[in-house]
Design a protein around this motif. Structure first.
Motif, PDB file in Angstrom:
ATOM      1  N   ASN A   1     110.080  17.777  58.214  1.00  0.00           N
ATOM      2  CA  ASN A   1     109.851  18.417  59.512  1.00  0.00           C
ATOM      3  C   ASN A   1     111.150  19.068  59.989  1.00  0.00           C
ATOM      4  O   ASN A   1     112.161  18.390  60.163  1.00  0.00           O
ATOM      5  CB  ASN A   1     109.389  17.367  60.523  1.00  0.00           C
ATOM      6  CG  ASN A   1     108.884  17.988  61.814  1.00  0.00           C
ATOM      7  OD1 ASN A   1     109.377  19.013  62.259  1.00  0.00           O
ATOM      8  ND2 ASN A   1     107.890  17.348  62.423  1.00  0.00           N
ATOM      9  N   PRO A   2     111.166  20.371  60.236  1.00  0.00           N
ATOM     10  CA  PRO A   2     112.389  21.055  60.667  1.00  0.00           C
ATOM     11  C   PRO A   2     112.888  20.582  62.031  1.00  0.00           C
ATOM     12  O   PRO A   2     114.001  20.925  62.430  1.00  0.00           O
ATOM     13  CB  PRO A   2     111.973  22.530  60.708  1.00  0.00           C
ATOM     14  CG  PRO A   2     110.480  22.520  60.831  1.00  0.00           C
ATOM     15  CD  PRO A   2     110.028  21.315  60.078  1.00  0.00           C
ATOM     16  N   LEU A   3     112.098  19.790  62.732  1.00  0.00           N
ATOM     17  CA  LEU A   3     112.533  19.242  64.006  1.00  0.00           C
ATOM     18  C   LEU A   3     113.695  18.268  63.828  1.00  0.00           C
ATOM     19  O   LEU A   3     114.500  18.082  64.744  1.00  0.00           O
ATOM     20  CB  LEU A   3     111.358  18.520  64.673  1.00  0.00           C
ATOM     21  CG  LEU A   3     111.465  18.167  66.154  1.00  0.00           C
ATOM     22  CD1 LEU A   3     111.601  19.428  67.005  1.00  0.00           C
ATOM     23  CD2 LEU A   3     110.240  17.358  66.587  1.00  0.00           C
ATOM     24  N   TRP A   4     113.776  17.648  62.625  1.00  0.00           N
ATOM     25  CA  TRP A   4     114.780  16.609  62.387  1.00  0.00           C
ATOM     26  C   TRP A   4     115.613  16.927  61.145  1.00  0.00           C
ATOM     27  O   TRP A   4     115.389  16.369  60.067  1.00  0.00           O
ATOM     28  CB  TRP A   4     114.098  15.256  62.201  1.00  0.00           C
ATOM     29  CG  TRP A   4     113.297  14.824  63.392  1.00  0.00           C
ATOM     30  CD1 TRP A   4     113.720  14.703  64.680  1.00  0.00           C
ATOM     31  CD2 TRP A   4     111.910  14.464  63.388  1.00  0.00           C
ATOM     32  NE1 TRP A   4     112.702  14.280  65.484  1.00  0.00           N
ATOM     33  CE2 TRP A   4     111.575  14.121  64.718  1.00  0.00           C
ATOM     34  CE3 TRP A   4     110.934  14.391  62.395  1.00  0.00           C
ATOM     35  CZ2 TRP A   4     110.284  13.726  65.078  1.00  0.00           C
ATOM     36  CZ3 TRP A   4     109.661  13.993  62.752  1.00  0.00           C
ATOM     37  CH2 TRP A   4     109.354  13.667  64.082  1.00  0.00           C
ATOM     38  N   PRO A   5     116.591  17.800  61.248  1.00  0.00           N
ATOM     39  CA  PRO A   5     117.483  18.041  60.108  1.00  0.00           C
ATOM     40  C   PRO A   5     118.264  16.777  59.746  1.00  0.00           C
ATOM     41  O   PRO A   5     118.533  15.922  60.604  1.00  0.00           O
ATOM     42  CB  PRO A   5     118.438  19.128  60.632  1.00  0.00           C
ATOM     43  CG  PRO A   5     117.722  19.743  61.785  1.00  0.00           C
ATOM     44  CD  PRO A   5     116.921  18.637  62.397  1.00  0.00           C
ATOM     45  N   GLN A   6     118.600  16.661  58.477  1.00  0.00           N
ATOM     46  CA  GLN A   6     119.461  15.561  58.038  1.00  0.00           C
ATOM     47  C   GLN A   6     120.323  16.034  56.874  1.00  0.00           C
ATOM     48  O   GLN A   6     119.991  17.006  56.192  1.00  0.00           O
ATOM     49  CB  GLN A   6     118.650  14.325  57.651  1.00  0.00           C
ATOM     50  CG  GLN A   6     117.812  14.473  56.399  1.00  0.00           C
ATOM     51  CD  GLN A   6     117.128  13.161  56.003  1.00  0.00           C
ATOM     52  OE1 GLN A   6     117.359  12.110  56.587  1.00  0.00           O
ATOM     53  NE2 GLN A   6     116.270  13.226  55.018  1.00  0.00           N
ATOM     54  N   ARG A   7     121.424  15.332  56.651  1.00  0.00           N
ATOM     55  CA  ARG A   7     122.310  15.662  55.540  1.00  0.00           C
ATOM     56  C   ARG A   7     123.196  14.469  55.216  1.00  0.00           C
ATOM     57  O   ARG A   7     123.331  13.552  56.044  1.00  0.00           O
ATOM     58  CB  ARG A   7     123.157  16.891  55.858  1.00  0.00           C
ATOM     59  CG  ARG A   7     123.991  16.832  57.127  1.00  0.00           C
ATOM     60  CD  ARG A   7     124.601  18.194  57.403  1.00  0.00           C
ATOM     61  NE  ARG A   7     125.232  18.318  58.699  1.00  0.00           N
ATOM     62  CZ  ARG A   7     126.529  18.422  58.916  1.00  0.00           C
ATOM     63  NH1 ARG A   7     127.358  18.403  57.893  1.00  0.00           N
ATOM     64  NH2 ARG A   7     127.009  18.559  60.136  1.00  0.00           N
ATOM     65  N   PRO A   8     123.799  14.450  54.027  1.00  0.00           N
ATOM     66  CA  PRO A   8     124.722  13.360  53.701  1.00  0.00           C
ATOM     67  C   PRO A   8     125.899  13.347  54.672  1.00  0.00           C
ATOM     68  O   PRO A   8     126.348  14.394  55.141  1.00  0.00           O
ATOM     69  CB  PRO A   8     125.177  13.689  52.275  1.00  0.00           C
ATOM     70  CG  PRO A   8     124.108  14.565  51.716  1.00  0.00           C
ATOM     71  CD  PRO A   8     123.597  15.365  52.882  1.00  0.00           C
ATOM     72  N   ALA A   9     126.398  12.153  54.976  1.00  0.00           N
ATOM     73  CA  ALA A   9     127.518  12.000  55.912  1.00  0.00           C
ATOM     74  C   ALA A   9     128.831  12.184  55.154  1.00  0.00           C
ATOM     75  O   ALA A   9     129.485  11.229  54.739  1.00  0.00           O
ATOM     76  CB  ALA A   9     127.459  10.640  56.584  1.00  0.00           C
ATOM     77  N   VAL A  10     129.205  13.443  54.946  1.00  0.00           N
ATOM     78  CA  VAL A  10     130.416  13.775  54.202  1.00  0.00           C
ATOM     79  C   VAL A  10     131.607  13.797  55.150  1.00  0.00           C
ATOM     80  O   VAL A  10     131.654  14.578  56.094  1.00  0.00           O
ATOM     81  CB  VAL A  10     130.267  15.143  53.501  1.00  0.00           C
ATOM     82  CG1 VAL A  10     131.550  15.500  52.766  1.00  0.00           C
ATOM     83  CG2 VAL A  10     129.094  15.112  52.531  1.00  0.00           C
ATOM     84  N   GLY A  11     132.553  12.903  54.908  1.00  0.00           N
ATOM     85  CA  GLY A  11     133.752  12.816  55.745  1.00  0.00           C
ATOM     86  C   GLY A  11     134.716  11.845  55.099  1.00  0.00           C
ATOM     87  O   GLY A  11     134.758  11.728  53.873  1.00  0.00           O
ATOM     88  N   ARG A  12     135.461  11.136  55.890  1.00  0.00           N
ATOM     89  CA  ARG A  12     136.412  10.175  55.328  1.00  0.00           C
ATOM     90  C   ARG A  12     136.731   9.128  56.393  1.00  0.00           C
ATOM     91  O   ARG A  12     136.887   9.450  57.572  1.00  0.00           O
ATOM     92  CB  ARG A  12     137.684  10.894  54.900  1.00  0.00           C
ATOM     93  CG  ARG A  12     138.794   9.959  54.423  1.00  0.00           C
ATOM     94  CD  ARG A  12     139.143  10.167  52.993  1.00  0.00           C
ATOM     95  NE  ARG A  12     140.489   9.682  52.686  1.00  0.00           N
ATOM     96  CZ  ARG A  12     141.085   9.801  51.502  1.00  0.00           C
ATOM     97  NH1 ARG A  12     140.459  10.405  50.514  1.00  0.00           N
ATOM     98  NH2 ARG A  12     142.297   9.341  51.306  1.00  0.00           N
ATOM     99  N   CYS A  13     136.831   7.871  55.961  1.00  0.00           N
ATOM    100  CA  CYS A  13     137.210   6.762  56.834  1.00  0.00           C
ATOM    101  C   CYS A  13     138.373   6.011  56.196  1.00  0.00           C
ATOM    102  O   CYS A  13     138.281   5.616  55.030  1.00  0.00           O
ATOM    103  CB  CYS A  13     136.039   5.810  57.056  1.00  0.00           C
ATOM    104  SG  CYS A  13     134.649   6.531  57.947  1.00  0.00           S
ATOM    105  N   GLU A  14     139.432   5.819  56.968  1.00  0.00           N
ATOM    106  CA  GLU A  14     140.611   5.130  56.461  1.00  0.00           C
ATOM    107  C   GLU A  14     140.976   3.960  57.365  1.00  0.00           C
ATOM    108  O   GLU A  14     140.708   3.980  58.566  1.00  0.00           O
ATOM    109  CB  GLU A  14     141.792   6.096  56.354  1.00  0.00           C
ATOM    110  CG  GLU A  14     141.538   7.244  55.380  1.00  0.00           C
ATOM    111  CD  GLU A  14     142.728   8.169  55.220  1.00  0.00           C
ATOM    112  OE1 GLU A  14     142.750   8.917  54.212  1.00  0.00           O
ATOM    113  OE2 GLU A  14     143.634   8.166  56.085  1.00  0.00           O
TER     114      GLU A  14
END
Length: 379
Positions: free
Chosen positions: A121-134
């Motif tokens: 459903n285009p109402l709810w986009p999603q994607r991998p959480a690409v970032g960094r935690c240190e």
């Protein structure tokens, strides 16, 4: 400060930051090998867009199994020494160490593939959480606290924050870098060793987005810098100023939300730690621990020592807000927001219906009283 990179057994990056005196005494640091047999870190974090608020919500289910309040002799942030099992830090001694979190909310290569939309459903986009935690370990002393670190060590931490801010900001897809410290069991800390974290987000966070909106409207209406006007007005009024230095001022904001809250703001409009000059870092290394010590004594000044808590030192969150990597860097500046959830000895400020439900804050004391008690807590 000297910086020495290393690798952990599972391939994560680790950096040793040595005080100048340590670097002079040991010479070139040779990082010991991480002898543990560790599996490759698997992260399954995703981000889902909340169409009702316009905010991204991160789902990090793998963090349910992270380490939780181990005994001191099993602390994963203490040095690795004879007679105890290897920790996250292979060296037998260190000053400041930064390493990739083993249980990150955001990762450079999440081990998950997700469709672009929830339920198609285009109402709810999603994607991998690409970032960094240190993780940032401020000292090898398990029982220490940031407020009582020597000035030389505070400067090394500041240098480490600047180093990591610059490097993380240069990574593809990173939009905001946020160093912070959670302190105290009431905050939800899972490791008691003195440490903080750095999150490198793939989006501009909601609070920062709000600030940019307010600052942009203020500039459109007045032609001036919003945070500069706030700083100038607080210094002129003086009633909420706690510490007024040559290059930094700490004050309780006029509309403080928390039982104890203070902002520490540079007089010069610098976007992040990497942009601070030597004089600004030197004064910050004195004023910041002073402010933390005042927070420790805050509840002793009027209510008596806090004997009801499992930890007599008050819980706090110290969040260093930096300008986003790309968006609105001329609209905001580096500044600290320091606050505690404790409203009285042994009592916490709970976010009930008004605050949690609709975000309408109600406070139990005045910012002017908070500021006066922080001034009285000088020692």
């Amino acid at each position: 400060m000297t910086r020495t990179p290393a690798r952990m057994a599972d391939g994560r990056e680790l950096f040793y930051f040595d005080d100048p005196a340590t670097a002079e005494s040991i010479g070139e640091r040779v990082p010991p090998a991480d002898t543990r047999d560790l599996p490759t870190v698997q992260t399954g974090s995703t981000m889902r867009y909340d169409v009702l608020t316009g905010e991204w919500v991160t789902v990090a289910a793998h963090r349910m199994d992270r380490t939780f309040l181990p005994p001191a002799d099993h602390c994963p942030l203490c040095p690795t020494r004879p007679g105890r099992e290897p920790s996250e830090i292979p060296a037998a001694e260190y000053d400041v160490v930064v390493f990739e979190n083993r249980f990150p909310s955001f990762a450079r290569s999440p081990s998950v593939e997700v469709p672009p939309e929830v339920d198609g459903n285009p109402l709810w986009p999603q994607r991998p959480a690409v970032g960094r935690c240190e993780v940032v370990c401020f000292t090898s002393d398990h029982d220490a606290a940031f407020a009582h670190l020597p000035t030389e060590r505070v400067l090394t931490v500041l240098d480490a924050w600047a180093d990591r801010t610059a490097e993380l900001s240069a990574m593809p897809g990173i939009e905001q870098v946020f160093p912070f410290e959670n302190r105290g069991l009431e905050i939800g800390v899972t490791l008691q060793h003195p440490h903080g974290q750095i999150y490198a987000y793939p989006f501009v966070t909601p609070r920062t987005s709000q600030l940019l909106t307010q600052a942009s409207e203020h500039r459109r209406r007045t032609g001036r810098d919003l945070l500069q006007d706030v700083l100038d007005s607080e210094r002129a009024a003086g009633t909420r100023v706690v510490l007024d230095g040559t290059r930094w001022t700490a004050f309780v904001p006029a509309a403080a939300r928390w039982p104890v809250e203070a902002h520490l703001v540079p007089h010069r409009a610098v976007p992040d730690f990497a942009a601070l000059d030597d004089e600004e870092r030197a004064e910050l290394a004195e004023l910041y621990p002073d402010l933390l010590r005042r927070l420790e004594r805050f509840f002793d000044t009027a209510d008596g020592p806090d004997t009801l808590s499992v930890d007599p030192r008050p819980p706090y969150i110290a969040g260093w807000h930096q300008a986003p990597v790309r968006t609105g860097r001329d609209l905001t500046r580096l500044h600290l927001q320091l606050f505690s959830l404790r409203r009285a000895p042994g009592k916490l400020k709970y976010l009930a219906g008004s605050e949690s439900g609709v975000g309408a804050w109600i406070v139990d004391t005045t910012p002017e009283r908070i500021a006066q008690r922080l001034r009285d807590a000088a020692r």
